[in-house]
Design a protein around this motif. Sequence first.
Motif, PDB file in Angstrom:
ATOM      1  N   LYS A  95      38.732 -32.112  43.434  1.00  0.00           N
ATOM      2  CA  LYS A  95      37.810 -33.018  42.733  1.00  0.00           C
ATOM      3  C   LYS A  95      38.270 -34.464  42.896  1.00  0.00           C
ATOM      4  CE  LYS A  95      34.456 -33.991  39.748  1.00  0.00           C
ATOM      5  NZ  LYS A  95      34.671 -35.412  39.475  1.00  0.00           N
ATOM      6  N   ALA A  96      39.561 -34.708  42.827  1.00  0.00           N
ATOM      7  CA  ALA A  96      40.093 -36.064  42.980  1.00  0.00           C
ATOM      8  C   ALA A  96      39.819 -36.596  44.393  1.00  0.00           C
ATOM      9  CB  ALA A  96      41.588 -36.078  42.685  1.00  0.00           C
ATOM     10  N   ALA A  97      39.964 -35.735  45.396  1.00  0.00           N
ATOM     11  CA  ALA A  97      39.699 -36.159  46.770  1.00  0.00           C
ATOM     12  C   ALA A  97      38.208 -36.422  46.990  1.00  0.00           C
ATOM     13  CB  ALA A  97      40.195 -35.091  47.748  1.00  0.00           C
ATOM     14  N   GLN A  98      37.363 -35.578  46.391  1.00  0.00           N
ATOM     15  CA  GLN A  98      35.921 -35.797  46.502  1.00  0.00           C
ATOM     16  C   GLN A  98      35.515 -37.116  45.834  1.00  0.00           C
ATOM     17  OE1 GLN A  98      34.577 -32.147  44.668  1.00  0.00           O
ATOM     18  NE2 GLN A  98      34.320 -31.102  46.652  1.00  0.00           N
ATOM     19  N   ASP A  99      36.086 -37.386  44.681  1.00  0.00           N
ATOM     20  CA  ASP A  99      35.801 -38.643  43.980  1.00  0.00           C
ATOM     21  C   ASP A  99      36.292 -39.843  44.795  1.00  0.00           C
ATOM     22  OD1 ASP A  99      34.670 -37.239  41.907  1.00  0.00           O
ATOM     23  OD2 ASP A  99      36.405 -37.410  40.560  1.00  0.00           O
ATOM     24  N   ALA A 100      37.447 -39.682  45.427  1.00  0.00           N
ATOM     25  CA  ALA A 100      37.996 -40.771  46.252  1.00  0.00           C
ATOM     26  C   ALA A 100      37.088 -41.033  47.447  1.00  0.00           C
ATOM     27  CB  ALA A 100      39.411 -40.416  46.714  1.00  0.00           C
ATOM     28  N   TRP A 101      36.501 -39.979  48.018  1.00  0.00           N
ATOM     29  CA  TRP A 101      35.554 -40.157  49.120  1.00  0.00           C
ATOM     30  C   TRP A 101      34.343 -40.962  48.649  1.00  0.00           C
ATOM     31  CZ3 TRP A 101      30.445 -39.279  49.961  1.00  0.00           C
ATOM     32  CH2 TRP A 101      29.988 -39.372  51.283  1.00  0.00           C
ATOM     33  N   THR A 102      33.806 -40.593  47.493  1.00  0.00           N
ATOM     34  CA  THR A 102      32.634 -41.286  46.951  1.00  0.00           C
ATOM     35  C   THR A 102      32.932 -42.756  46.683  1.00  0.00           C
ATOM     36  OG1 THR A 102      31.861 -39.226  45.923  1.00  0.00           O
ATOM     37  CG2 THR A 102      30.939 -41.282  45.075  1.00  0.00           C
ATOM     38  N   GLU A 103      34.112 -43.041  46.146  1.00  0.00           N
ATOM     39  CA  GLU A 103      34.482 -44.429  45.846  1.00  0.00           C
ATOM     40  C   GLU A 103      34.726 -45.225  47.119  1.00  0.00           C
ATOM     41  OE1 GLU A 103      37.782 -44.328  43.161  1.00  0.00           O
ATOM     42  OE2 GLU A 103      36.667 -43.210  41.630  1.00  0.00           O
ATOM     43  N   ALA A 104      35.297 -44.597  48.131  1.00  0.00           N
ATOM     44  CA  ALA A 104      35.527 -45.286  49.408  1.00  0.00           C
ATOM     45  C   ALA A 104      34.216 -45.586  50.125  1.00  0.00           C
ATOM     46  CB  ALA A 104      36.431 -44.436  50.302  1.00  0.00           C
ATOM     47  N   ARG A 105      33.231 -44.771  49.859  1.00  0.00           N
ATOM     48  CA  ARG A 105      31.909 -44.955  50.479  1.00  0.00           C
ATOM     49  C   ARG A 105      31.211 -46.212  49.952  1.00  0.00           C
ATOM     50  NH1 ARG A 105      29.023 -43.340  54.892  1.00  0.00           N
ATOM     51  NH2 ARG A 105      26.823 -43.138  54.426  1.00  0.00           N
ATOM     52  N   VAL A 106      31.495 -46.581  48.715  1.00  0.00           N
ATOM     53  CA  VAL A 106      30.809 -47.697  48.057  1.00  0.00           C
ATOM     54  C   VAL A 106      30.867 -48.972  48.888  1.00  0.00           C
ATOM     55  CG1 VAL A 106      30.901 -49.297  46.096  1.00  0.00           C
ATOM     56  CG2 VAL A 106      31.047 -46.822  45.709  1.00  0.00           C
ATOM     57  N   TYR A 107      32.070 -49.378  49.261  1.00  0.00           N
ATOM     58  CA  TYR A 107      32.214 -50.685  49.896  1.00  0.00           C
ATOM     59  C   TYR A 107      31.845 -50.687  51.369  1.00  0.00           C
ATOM     60  CZ  TYR A 107      34.047 -52.029  45.463  1.00  0.00           C
ATOM     61  OH  TYR A 107      34.153 -52.277  44.115  1.00  0.00           O
ATOM     62  N   TRP A 108      31.813 -49.518  51.988  1.00  0.00           N
ATOM     63  CA  TRP A 108      31.246 -49.458  53.330  1.00  0.00           C
ATOM     64  C   TRP A 108      29.743 -49.679  53.261  1.00  0.00           C
ATOM     65  CZ3 TRP A 108      32.084 -50.221  58.157  1.00  0.00           C
ATOM     66  CH2 TRP A 108      31.131 -49.816  59.097  1.00  0.00           C
ATOM     67  N   GLU A 109      29.093 -49.010  52.333  1.00  0.00           N
ATOM     68  CA  GLU A 109      27.648 -49.180  52.186  1.00  0.00           C
ATOM     69  C   GLU A 109      27.293 -50.589  51.728  1.00  0.00           C
ATOM     70  OE1 GLU A 109      25.107 -46.742  53.015  1.00  0.00           O
ATOM     71  OE2 GLU A 109      26.938 -46.236  54.070  1.00  0.00           O
ATOM     72  N   GLN A 110      28.209 -51.248  51.031  1.00  0.00           N
ATOM     73  CA  GLN A 110      27.975 -52.630  50.631  1.00  0.00           C
ATOM     74  C   GLN A 110      28.284 -53.614  51.763  1.00  0.00           C
ATOM     75  OE1 GLN A 110      29.506 -53.884  46.807  1.00  0.00           O
ATOM     76  NE2 GLN A 110      28.762 -52.049  45.791  1.00  0.00           N
ATOM     77  N   SER A 111      28.543 -53.084  52.948  1.00  0.00           N
ATOM     78  CA  SER A 111      28.722 -53.941  54.120  1.00  0.00           C
ATOM     79  C   SER A 111      27.624 -53.711  55.157  1.00  0.00           C
ATOM     80  CB  SER A 111      30.094 -53.684  54.768  1.00  0.00           C
ATOM     81  OG  SER A 111      30.106 -52.450  55.471  1.00  0.00           O
ATOM     82  N   GLU A 112      26.624 -52.912  54.816  1.00  0.00           N
ATOM     83  CA  GLU A 112      25.611 -52.504  55.791  1.00  0.00           C
ATOM     84  C   GLU A 112      24.783 -53.673  56.341  1.00  0.00           C
ATOM     85  OE1 GLU A 112      24.991 -49.912  57.435  1.00  0.00           O
ATOM     86  OE2 GLU A 112      25.371 -48.075  56.342  1.00  0.00           O
ATOM     87  N   SER A 113      24.674 -54.759  55.593  1.00  0.00           N
ATOM     88  CA  SER A 113      23.893 -55.897  56.079  1.00  0.00           C
ATOM     89  C   SER A 113      24.681 -56.789  57.025  1.00  0.00           C
ATOM     90  CB  SER A 113      23.374 -56.740  54.902  1.00  0.00           C
ATOM     91  OG  SER A 113      22.423 -56.029  54.153  1.00  0.00           O
ATOM     92  N   PHE A 114      25.972 -56.494  57.207  1.00  0.00           N
ATOM     93  CA  PHE A 114      26.745 -57.309  58.151  1.00  0.00           C
ATOM     94  C   PHE A 114      27.624 -56.463  59.077  1.00  0.00           C
ATOM     95  CE2 PHE A 114      28.545 -57.742  53.843  1.00  0.00           C
ATOM     96  CZ  PHE A 114      29.831 -57.245  53.981  1.00  0.00           C
ATOM     97  N   THR A 115      27.004 -55.462  59.671  1.00  0.00           N
ATOM     98  CA  THR A 115      27.702 -54.692  60.722  1.00  0.00           C
ATOM     99  C   THR A 115      27.573 -55.454  62.032  1.00  0.00           C
ATOM    100  OG1 THR A 115      25.702 -53.353  60.993  1.00  0.00           O
ATOM    101  CG2 THR A 115      27.461 -52.431  59.627  1.00  0.00           C
ATOM    102  N   ILE A 116      28.167 -56.650  62.032  1.00  0.00           N
ATOM    103  CA  ILE A 116      28.088 -57.567  63.167  1.00  0.00           C
ATOM    104  C   ILE A 116      29.506 -57.814  63.698  1.00  0.00           C
ATOM    105  CG2 ILE A 116      26.016 -58.714  62.333  1.00  0.00           C
ATOM    106  CD1 ILE A 116      27.808 -60.927  61.207  1.00  0.00           C
ATOM    107  N   GLY A 117      29.596 -58.541  64.797  1.00  0.00           N
ATOM    108  CA  GLY A 117      30.917 -58.918  65.291  1.00  0.00           C
ATOM    109  C   GLY A 117      31.808 -57.723  65.524  1.00  0.00           C
ATOM    110  N   PRO A 118      32.988 -57.675  64.890  1.00  0.00           N
ATOM    111  CA  PRO A 118      33.952 -56.587  65.103  1.00  0.00           C
ATOM    112  C   PRO A 118      33.397 -55.190  64.802  1.00  0.00           C
ATOM    113  CG  PRO A 118      34.995 -58.412  63.981  1.00  0.00           C
ATOM    114  CD  PRO A 118      33.526 -58.729  64.020  1.00  0.00           C
TER     115      PRO A 118
END
Length: 377
Positions: A95-118
């Motif tokens: 459960k802790a690993a699943q929760d960590a996956w969900t939390e790590a997903r947050v800030y990737w999805e909050q970068s979707e408007s700038f998948t530019i450059g690198p």
Amino acid sequence: MNFLKALIKPISLAVIVFALAIACTPQSIKTNTDVASNSNTTSVAASKKFSDKQVVVDFTDKVVIPTYQKFTSKTKDLKAAVDILAKDPSEPNLKAAQDAWTEARVYWEQSESFTIGPAKSLGADAAIDTWPLDKGDLDKVLKSNDKLTPESIQKLQESQKGYHAIEFILFGANGKKAIADFTPREFEYLQSLATVLDGDANKLLTAWVKGVDDRAPYRDSFATAGNNPIYPSLPDAVQEMIEGIIDSTTEVAEKKIGEPFKKKDPASIESQYALANPINDFRNNILCVKNVYFGGIENHKAGKSGLSAYVAKVNPNLDARVDKEIQAALDAIAQIPAPFSTAIADPAAAPKIKNAIEAVTTVKETFEKEIKPLIVT
């Protein structure tokens, strides 16, 4: 009678001349009173070449870099949680690993408007978040005798690594995987996947702040747009920001929400294995739009920084409306019942899903038709 005719003739001629003058006047010519009476009229400032450098500085220093810093912090936590799970398999650790996956997903999805450059040049976007996932590709890896090290994982095709490979192994095909369902090979694969994801996240951040592969920090190229060969003009960089917003809102409305809803097909939903996550993805994608527009990742205030500050100078009513439209999209997404895989087939949920699609589309169209034209090149 002759007197009246003589009088009427010049009067008639004057009337004709006046009428012709009005008819020939261009419609675009308006009096100062006409312009002032339209409270939503764009200022003449918008007709000048865009020159507000603070917009790109806010974007890089207050949005992109802080988002990637939070992203790397969470991928580090995910790696640690997966390592603990592999060493001590238990339901609480799962459960802790699943929760960590969900939390790590947050800030990737909050970068979707700038998948530019690198994100593009380093292949980070594809390595981190390729969808759809081919479960057959994962099975090939699990059934092979190949060593599952971070080095070998890096060489795999995108459909065999990244967020969704980790998601599938952690949550299972139906989102209800139990600790008894894991094999030692899966734990081995999972640990290397998490290590590679964390490495990709850190390389992305490094590319922006320090530079990689003998390249200058991408932050410097973007923040100095107009003075470097990557962005020859300042409007080039700002238009790329706006295109990122248009692309991500299009994807949310048409692909992430619209396509599964239209097809009534759970298999077309991204992040379908972590059952509660798709709606989180929709929300975080729109939060990214909000962050980019307002020039910061928290304490958003209309007209204070980022694109919002520029638009507020040019057209304050438009800036206020964008604020309301983005919030309306977030509110509409929050009304979609979870899990999304069930909601798409529920007639009672249909109006809420349609409302969310329409609200996100409204944001997209405003940026496409009203914000983008303000950045004159």
